[in-house]
Write a protein that holds these residues in place. Structure first.
Motif, short mmCIF file in Angstrom:
data_model
loop_
_atom_site.label_atom_id
_atom_site.label_comp_id
_atom_site.label_asym_id
_atom_site.label_seq_id
_atom_site.Cartn_x
_atom_site.Cartn_y
_atom_site.Cartn_z
N ASN A 74 38.57 44.85 55.18
CA ASN A 74 37.92 43.82 54.37
C ASN A 74 38.87 43.32 53.28
N THR A 75 39.99 42.75 53.72
CA THR A 75 41.00 42.31 52.76
C THR A 75 40.89 40.83 52.39
N GLN A 76 40.02 40.10 53.02
CA GLN A 76 39.92 38.68 52.72
C GLN A 76 39.49 38.46 51.26
N PRO A 77 40.15 37.56 50.56
CA PRO A 77 39.83 37.34 49.14
C PRO A 77 38.50 36.59 48.97
N VAL A 78 37.80 36.92 47.89
CA VAL A 78 36.55 36.24 47.56
C VAL A 78 36.60 35.83 46.10
N ASP A 79 35.89 34.74 45.78
CA ASP A 79 35.78 34.28 44.40
C ASP A 79 34.59 34.97 43.75
N LEU A 80 34.80 35.52 42.57
CA LEU A 80 33.73 36.20 41.84
C LEU A 80 33.54 35.57 40.48
N ALA A 81 32.29 35.56 40.03
CA ALA A 81 31.97 35.11 38.68
C ALA A 81 30.92 36.06 38.12
#
Length: 126
Positions: A74-81
């Motif tokens: 699960n290395t895919q980047p995600v945007d977090l806020a």
């Protein structure tokens, strides 16, 4: 005239039923003295702190391997806020951080409850 064997007769077979009209004889005690029993209870293969530690280390090792596999898949980047903070992080890191935060919050709540119960017990003991 045939004589019936007595219940306390040592020649009578052990498994034979007691003679009618007589109270059954109590079996001799097979209990060993406490000191002798204690020697038998100390089994050299019984569980110990060291064996418990070994089992714990094996379980922790398996969990670490599973976490590494999870992270690598699960290395895919995600945007977090979160509360005004924004960032980009690998999905596995975001999930693991969220799980760790949940564990810490649960441990804090449990610790507070334990302290509350200890105080209550201490007050009742006075």
């Amino acid at each position: 005239m045939s004589e019936t064997p007595r219940a306390d007769d040592p020649t009578q077979p052990t498994g034979a039923p007691p003679t009618p009209g007589r109270a059954p004889q109590e079996a001799p005690s097979t209990r060993e003295p406490a000191a002798s029993r204690r020697d038998h209870d100390e089994d050299p293969l019984r569980g110990s702190r060291t064996s418990g530690l070994w089992v714990t280390m094996v379980v922790v090792g398996v969990l670490i391997v599973l976490l590494v596999v999870f992270t690598l898949q699960n290395t895919q980047p995600v945007d977090l806020a979160f509360l005004g903070w924004e960032g980009r992080t690998p999905l596995s890191a975001a999930i693991l951080i969220a799980a760790a935060a949940g564990i810490l919050i649960t441990a804090l709540a449990g610790s507070l409850r334990i302290l509350q119960l200890r105080r209550r017990v201490k007050r009742q003991g006075r």
